[in-house]
Design a protein around this motif. Structure first.
Motif, PDB file in Angstrom:
ATOM      1  N   LYS A 119     -10.668   9.726  46.782  1.00  0.00           N
ATOM      2  CA  LYS A 119     -11.310  10.927  47.337  1.00  0.00           C
ATOM      3  C   LYS A 119     -12.026  11.732  46.253  1.00  0.00           C
ATOM      4  CE  LYS A 119      -9.006  12.615  51.400  1.00  0.00           C
ATOM      5  NZ  LYS A 119      -8.194  13.725  51.903  1.00  0.00           N
ATOM      6  N   LEU A 120     -11.357  11.844  45.119  1.00  0.00           N
ATOM      7  CA  LEU A 120     -11.942  12.657  44.052  1.00  0.00           C
ATOM      8  C   LEU A 120     -13.216  12.017  43.512  1.00  0.00           C
ATOM      9  CD1 LEU A 120     -11.582  15.275  42.464  1.00  0.00           C
ATOM     10  CD2 LEU A 120     -10.214  14.010  40.809  1.00  0.00           C
ATOM     11  N   ARG A 121     -13.191  10.665  43.395  1.00  0.00           N
ATOM     12  CA  ARG A 121     -14.389   9.972  42.920  1.00  0.00           C
ATOM     13  C   ARG A 121     -15.580  10.266  43.830  1.00  0.00           C
ATOM     14  NH1 ARG A 121     -14.175   6.933  38.589  1.00  0.00           N
ATOM     15  NH2 ARG A 121     -12.149   5.960  38.259  1.00  0.00           N
ATOM     16  N   ALA A 122     -15.333  10.150  45.135  1.00  0.00           N
ATOM     17  CA  ALA A 122     -16.416  10.386  46.103  1.00  0.00           C
ATOM     18  C   ALA A 122     -16.914  11.835  45.994  1.00  0.00           C
ATOM     19  CB  ALA A 122     -15.911  10.104  47.516  1.00  0.00           C
ATOM     20  N   ASN A 123     -15.976  12.756  45.830  1.00  0.00           N
ATOM     21  CA  ASN A 123     -16.360  14.167  45.721  1.00  0.00           C
ATOM     22  C   ASN A 123     -17.149  14.447  44.450  1.00  0.00           C
ATOM     23  OD1 ASN A 123     -15.473  16.348  47.743  1.00  0.00           O
ATOM     24  ND2 ASN A 123     -13.771  14.904  47.762  1.00  0.00           N
ATOM     25  N   VAL A 124     -16.681  13.863  43.355  1.00  0.00           N
ATOM     26  CA  VAL A 124     -17.364  14.106  42.079  1.00  0.00           C
ATOM     27  C   VAL A 124     -18.794  13.557  42.153  1.00  0.00           C
ATOM     28  CG1 VAL A 124     -17.394  13.435  39.628  1.00  0.00           C
ATOM     29  CG2 VAL A 124     -15.294  14.316  40.662  1.00  0.00           C
ATOM     30  N   GLU A 125     -18.921  12.381  42.753  1.00  0.00           N
ATOM     31  CA  GLU A 125     -20.273  11.811  42.899  1.00  0.00           C
ATOM     32  C   GLU A 125     -21.174  12.735  43.704  1.00  0.00           C
ATOM     33  OE1 GLU A 125     -20.698   7.739  44.509  1.00  0.00           O
ATOM     34  OE2 GLU A 125     -19.301   7.204  42.881  1.00  0.00           O
ATOM     35  N   GLU A 126     -20.633  13.201  44.823  1.00  0.00           N
ATOM     36  CA  GLU A 126     -21.443  14.080  45.690  1.00  0.00           C
ATOM     37  C   GLU A 126     -21.767  15.397  45.007  1.00  0.00           C
ATOM     38  OE1 GLU A 126     -21.088  16.050  50.085  1.00  0.00           O
ATOM     39  OE2 GLU A 126     -20.094  16.834  48.324  1.00  0.00           O
ATOM     40  N   LYS A 127     -20.741  16.006  44.411  1.00  0.00           N
ATOM     41  CA  LYS A 127     -20.952  17.315  43.782  1.00  0.00           C
ATOM     42  C   LYS A 127     -21.910  17.205  42.599  1.00  0.00           C
ATOM     43  CE  LYS A 127     -17.999  19.005  46.652  1.00  0.00           C
ATOM     44  NZ  LYS A 127     -17.664  18.247  47.840  1.00  0.00           N
ATOM     45  N   ASN A 128     -21.838  16.085  41.874  1.00  0.00           N
ATOM     46  CA  ASN A 128     -22.745  15.933  40.736  1.00  0.00           C
ATOM     47  C   ASN A 128     -24.205  15.893  41.180  1.00  0.00           C
ATOM     48  OD1 ASN A 128     -21.015  16.196  38.625  1.00  0.00           O
ATOM     49  ND2 ASN A 128     -20.578  14.007  38.433  1.00  0.00           N
ATOM     50  N   GLN A 129     -24.414  15.265  42.338  1.00  0.00           N
ATOM     51  CA  GLN A 129     -25.794  15.256  42.876  1.00  0.00           C
ATOM     52  C   GLN A 129     -26.233  16.692  43.154  1.00  0.00           C
ATOM     53  OE1 GLN A 129     -27.812  12.544  43.907  1.00  0.00           O
ATOM     54  NE2 GLN A 129     -26.387  11.079  43.017  1.00  0.00           N
ATOM     55  N   ILE A 130     -25.364  17.425  43.804  1.00  0.00           N
ATOM     56  CA  ILE A 130     -25.708  18.808  44.170  1.00  0.00           C
ATOM     57  C   ILE A 130     -25.899  19.662  42.915  1.00  0.00           C
ATOM     58  CG2 ILE A 130     -24.877  20.898  45.373  1.00  0.00           C
ATOM     59  CD1 ILE A 130     -23.296  19.033  47.254  1.00  0.00           C
ATOM     60  N   LEU A 131     -24.936  19.540  41.983  1.00  0.00           N
ATOM     61  CA  LEU A 131     -25.002  20.371  40.775  1.00  0.00           C
ATOM     62  C   LEU A 131     -26.276  20.081  39.988  1.00  0.00           C
ATOM     63  CD1 LEU A 131     -21.276  20.135  39.615  1.00  0.00           C
ATOM     64  CD2 LEU A 131     -22.465  22.216  40.308  1.00  0.00           C
ATOM     65  N   GLU A 132     -26.570  18.798  39.864  1.00  0.00           N
ATOM     66  CA  GLU A 132     -27.714  18.422  39.039  1.00  0.00           C
ATOM     67  C   GLU A 132     -29.037  18.686  39.746  1.00  0.00           C
ATOM     68  OE1 GLU A 132     -27.770  14.322  37.964  1.00  0.00           O
ATOM     69  OE2 GLU A 132     -28.316  14.783  35.893  1.00  0.00           O
ATOM     70  N   LYS A 133     -29.130  18.182  40.988  1.00  0.00           N
ATOM     71  CA  LYS A 133     -30.439  18.197  41.655  1.00  0.00           C
ATOM     72  C   LYS A 133     -30.789  19.542  42.273  1.00  0.00           C
ATOM     73  CE  LYS A 133     -30.698  13.286  42.214  1.00  0.00           C
ATOM     74  NZ  LYS A 133     -30.243  12.186  43.025  1.00  0.00           N
ATOM     75  N   ILE A 134     -29.786  20.259  42.766  1.00  0.00           N
ATOM     76  CA  ILE A 134     -30.118  21.547  43.392  1.00  0.00           C
ATOM     77  C   ILE A 134     -30.050  22.684  42.382  1.00  0.00           C
ATOM     78  CG2 ILE A 134     -29.451  23.228  45.186  1.00  0.00           C
ATOM     79  CD1 ILE A 134     -28.622  20.926  46.923  1.00  0.00           C
ATOM     80  N   TYR A 135     -29.004  22.660  41.572  1.00  0.00           N
ATOM     81  CA  TYR A 135     -28.799  23.818  40.693  1.00  0.00           C
ATOM     82  C   TYR A 135     -29.151  23.561  39.224  1.00  0.00           C
ATOM     83  CZ  TYR A 135     -26.205  25.706  44.677  1.00  0.00           C
ATOM     84  OH  TYR A 135     -25.840  26.180  45.915  1.00  0.00           O
ATOM     85  N   GLY A 136     -29.423  22.329  38.854  1.00  0.00           N
ATOM     86  CA  GLY A 136     -29.708  22.018  37.447  1.00  0.00           C
ATOM     87  C   GLY A 136     -28.518  22.363  36.556  1.00  0.00           C
TER      88      GLY A 136
ATOM     89  N   PHE B  23     -15.013  13.193  35.910  1.00  0.00           N
ATOM     90  CA  PHE B  23     -13.973  12.724  36.837  1.00  0.00           C
ATOM     91  C   PHE B  23     -12.585  12.719  36.192  1.00  0.00           C
ATOM     92  CE2 PHE B  23     -11.206   9.253  38.081  1.00  0.00           C
ATOM     93  CZ  PHE B  23     -10.938   9.605  39.394  1.00  0.00           C
ATOM     94  N   ASN B  24     -12.496  12.147  34.972  1.00  0.00           N
ATOM     95  CA  ASN B  24     -11.177  11.984  34.337  1.00  0.00           C
ATOM     96  C   ASN B  24     -10.473  13.325  34.138  1.00  0.00           C
ATOM     97  OD1 ASN B  24     -11.316   9.204  34.212  1.00  0.00           O
ATOM     98  ND2 ASN B  24     -12.478   9.272  32.289  1.00  0.00           N
ATOM     99  N   GLU B  25     -11.256  14.275  33.698  1.00  0.00           N
ATOM    100  CA  GLU B  25     -10.702  15.609  33.459  1.00  0.00           C
ATOM    101  C   GLU B  25     -10.122  16.188  34.756  1.00  0.00           C
ATOM    102  OE1 GLU B  25     -13.063  19.370  32.244  1.00  0.00           O
ATOM    103  OE2 GLU B  25     -13.460  17.828  30.724  1.00  0.00           O
ATOM    104  N   LEU B  26     -10.874  16.063  35.840  1.00  0.00           N
ATOM    105  CA  LEU B  26     -10.430  16.603  37.128  1.00  0.00           C
ATOM    106  C   LEU B  26      -9.229  15.836  37.665  1.00  0.00           C
ATOM    107  CD1 LEU B  26     -13.893  17.273  38.795  1.00  0.00           C
ATOM    108  CD2 LEU B  26     -12.188  18.995  38.196  1.00  0.00           C
TER     109      LEU B  26
END
Ligand code: GDP
Ligand code: IMO
Ligand code: MG
Length: 431
Positions: free
Chosen positions: A165-182, A188-191
């Motif tokens: 679950k966390l992997r899927a979330n990190v992948e999704e959130k990274n898209q949002i963080l990078e592409k929408i908010y820069g 992942f490991n840290e989380l």
């Protein structure tokens, strides 16, 4: 009416004094259940001059022998939970308090707080304007819950499920963080390590709250459901979009506390003797002048969670009557009556004027309520210090009149009156 299974909710914009009323009522309860929200809540309890502020833990944690439940409807920030457990005095184990955290409660991850801050910033920069959230990650965590990708408490103790679950979330959130908010990407490991540590700490408390609550109700125990926030911050019934992301009304107790509606016996609405609001959004009786400042000063109106000064104004009976209906309130706990002592010209709002039309009922429409202008009724004021009063008869006539006026307007009995922050500063009139 049986008072075994009670729901207690805020009837205004939060910070009505729910924590202190729960603390008074918890004396006679076996189980206290929080059913929604998260660490956006700040519930203050003062016992013999000592102040305790609960954000995640139910406000019944100070009474020996109680069971306190964090229900499935919550979004739990484990970091906050741990801090609160560490600060708690007396310790639950020392006084025989049992804490149970629902397996199904959702977990606020660090990225929820990050997304909360970024979304607020983006709203501020755009025309939409900010909501003034508490920054506790509440909205983004509930978004994940309803998108069916959220991490639940039980996942923290199931390494394989957590990883997936966390992997899927990190992948999704990274898209949002990078592409929408820069913004920088998540690691992942840290989380994963953090969540695993949280799981170890929470494991002893995790369990099935549905079974626990059903068992308590079935066996005739007294159960008190503790709401957070308030009716006008409810995601459906509040002043949307300036609301929180959960159901703060009494109906929320059924969902977030896992008990069928027919099994509740009564609904207690906590009402402050005037009104306050933290954050943005409509507040018809707000006083931005001297009186607002006086209420803030007399009532020490600064947020228990964020420390922000609260916006202050007169009691709004239009909004209160709406809260009575939406929640089915059958008794009112009126707090902070002492704050009105010596306040000067006392007023209450009993109608709005909106675009030239008089409204006696609260319009649950963002565009209509935005333009509400309060119509006031002057009330006889009193100067005497009432903080030492312990019986209704001890109050000055004008203060009694104020209470009776609220009862008549809302058609609900005021069963408890707060005349100071301490547990003892309470007038009980029989629920
Ligand atoms: P909650 O979020 O609804 O639990 O309310 P908060 O704890 O955020 O805010 C209520 C504040 O008012 C706290 O500082 C309480 O200690 C204080 N308080 C509660 N009841 C009374 C009262 O009857 N009189 C006074 N003077 N203070 C009160
Ligand atoms: P208690 O339980 C007062 C307000 C915030 C903001 C809006 C959305 O102590 O009464 P959020 O962080 O939930 O997304 O913020 O709701 N808010 C509260 N105001 N008391 C609270 O809790 C609140 N919890 C959230 O200020 O306007
Ligand atoms: Mg509060």
């Amino acid at each position: 009416m049986s008072d075994r299974v009670s729901v207690l909710i805020g009837a205004q914009w939060g910070d009505e004094g729910k924590g202190r009323v729960v603390d008074v009522l918890a004396k006679d309860a076996d189980v206290v259940v929080r059913f929604q929200g998260g660490a956006n809540a700040g519930h203050t309890v003062v016992v013999e001059g000592k102040k305790h502020v609960f954000h995640i833990l139910p406000s019944g944690m100070l009474y020996p022998g109680k069971t306190c439940v964090i229900g499935n409807g919550l979004v739990v920030d484990p970091e906050q939970l741990r801090n609160e457990m560490e600060e708690l005095d007396p310790k639950p184990e020392a006084i025989g308090v049992k804490l149970l955290i629902s397996y199904s409660a959702h977990i606020v991850m660090p990225y929820h707080k990050k997304l909360d801050a970024l979304a607020e910033h983006a709203r501020s920069a755009s025309g939409a304007g900010p909501i003034g959230t508490t920054g506790r990650g509440i909205g983004p965590c509930y978004v994940d819950k309803y998108s069916r990708i959220g991490i639940r408490a039980e996942d923290l103790v199931s390494p394989k499920v957590l990883e997936k679950k966390l992997r899927a979330n990190v992948e999704e959130k990274n898209q949002i963080l990078e592409k929408i908010y820069g913004a920088p990407k998540l690691d992942f490991n840290e989380l994963y390590e953090l969540a695993t540590r949280w799981g170890e700490f929470m494991a002893p408390y995790l369990g099935d709250s549905t079974l626990e609550i059903d068992g308590a109700v079935t066996s005739g125990k007294s159960v008190l459901f503790e709401g957070a926030q308030g009716t006008l911050l409810d995601v459906d019934h509040g002043t949307y979009p300036f609301v929180t992301s959960s159901s703060c009304v009494s109906g929320g107790a059924s969902i977030g506390g896992a008990l069928g509606p027919g099994r509740f016996s009564r609904v207690i609405g906590v009402v402050k003797a005037y009104c306050t609001r933290v954050g943005e959004g409509p507040f018809p009786t707000e006083d931005r002048g001297v009186m607002g400042d006086r209420l803030r000063e007399n009532g020490a109106e600064f947020g228990a969670t964020t420390g922000r000064p609260r916006r202050c104004g007169w009691l709004d009976l239009v909004a209160l009557n709406y809260a009575v209906k939406v929640n089915g309130i059958d008794s009112i706990a009126l707090t902070k009556l002492d704050v009105l002592s010596g306040i000067g010209n006392l007023k209450v709002c009993d109608a709005y004027e909106i675009n030239g039309k008089k409204y006696a009922a609260f319009p649950n429409s963002a565009t209509i309520i935005e333009n509400a202008r309060p119509l006031y009724r002057e009330m006889p004021a009193w100067d005497a210090d009432i903080s030492g009063c312990r019986r209704f008869e001890d109050l000055p006539e004008e203060a009694r009149g104020y209470v009776r006026f609220i009862e008549d307007s809302a058609s609900v009995k005021v069963s408890l009156i707060g005349v100071g922050p301490d547990r003892e500063d309470t007038i009980l009139r029989g629920f």
